[in-house]
Design an enzyme around this catalytic site. Structure first.
Site, short mmCIF file in Angstrom:
data_model
loop_
_atom_site.label_atom_id
_atom_site.label_comp_id
_atom_site.label_asym_id
_atom_site.label_seq_id
_atom_site.Cartn_x
_atom_site.Cartn_y
_atom_site.Cartn_z
N SER A 1 0.87 -1.17 0.00
CA SER A 1 0.00 0.00 0.00
C SER A 1 0.90 1.22 0.00
CB SER A 1 -0.91 0.04 1.23
OG SER A 1 -1.91 -0.94 1.14
N GLU B 1 -1.09 18.81 -6.25
CA GLU B 1 -2.44 18.79 -6.81
C GLU B 1 -3.37 17.82 -6.10
OE1 GLU B 1 0.69 20.21 -9.34
OE2 GLU B 1 0.46 18.23 -8.45
N SER B 2 -2.88 16.90 -5.28
CA SER B 2 -3.64 15.98 -4.42
C SER B 2 -2.85 14.70 -4.15
CB SER B 2 -5.04 15.68 -4.95
OG SER B 2 -5.79 15.06 -3.91
N HIS C 1 -3.16 0.02 -3.59
CA HIS C 1 -3.19 -1.16 -2.72
C HIS C 1 -3.07 -2.35 -3.68
CE1 HIS C 1 -4.48 1.42 0.54
NE2 HIS C 1 -5.39 1.91 -0.29
N CYS D 1 -6.33 18.34 -8.55
CA CYS D 1 -7.08 19.60 -8.60
C CYS D 1 -6.37 20.54 -9.57
CB CYS D 1 -7.11 20.26 -7.22
SG CYS D 1 -7.70 19.18 -5.91
#
Length: 143
Positions: free
Chosen positions: A58, A65-66, A71, A86
């Site tokens: 993971s 931007e985010s 996983h 974003c």
């Protein structure tokens, strides 16, 4: 018809038929994700990847931007991916394509969610578009 204005794009990806050796290697996945961020015109801020015992990874790359997250289930050749950005500079679809190529995915189910669509002063909604792709017809990566 005018383009719908959105705050961000969220790609939710089910990747199957992936190379189990790659899916079980946290360092390799980190390399792939850091390069995917570059390919997608994103600015990397931080990253963290964890290798489970006996198998699976993971991890997340935080970008200005985010984020890009994963996983994995190497024993099933499966990876669950999220790429959310974003703004107007990033190209998340390029990051998704790069990751699928490097994971050697044979199949992908992709949902693109346009998030933060403003309905009125205090209300936001989202719009979902979904597609499936058969990416490789044989094991050597050539269609």
């Amino acid at each position: 018809m005018s383009e719908i204005e959105t705050i961000g794009f969220h790609y939710v990806v089910e990747a199957a038929g992936c190379d189990p050796e790659i899916l079980g290697n946290a360092d390799r996945i980190r390399e792939i994700f850091l390069e995917a961020a570059k390919v997608g015109n994103m600015e990397v801020k931080s990253s963290y990847f964890f290798k489970f015992s006996p198998t699976g990874v993971s991890g997340v790359v935080i970008v200005a931007e985010s984020h890009i997250s994963v996983h994995t289930w190497p024993e099933k050749g499966y990876a669950a991916l999220d790429v959310y950005t974003c703004g107007t500079k990033a190209e998340p679809e390029k990051a998704v394509d790069y990751i699928l190529e490097k994971f050697r995915a044979k199949y992908a189910h992709v949902s693109e969610i346009k998030r933060g669509i403003e309905e009125d002063d205090d209300t936001f909604t989202h719009m979902i578009m979904t597609w499936e792709e058969s990416l490789r017809k044989n094991g050597n990566g050539k269609g």
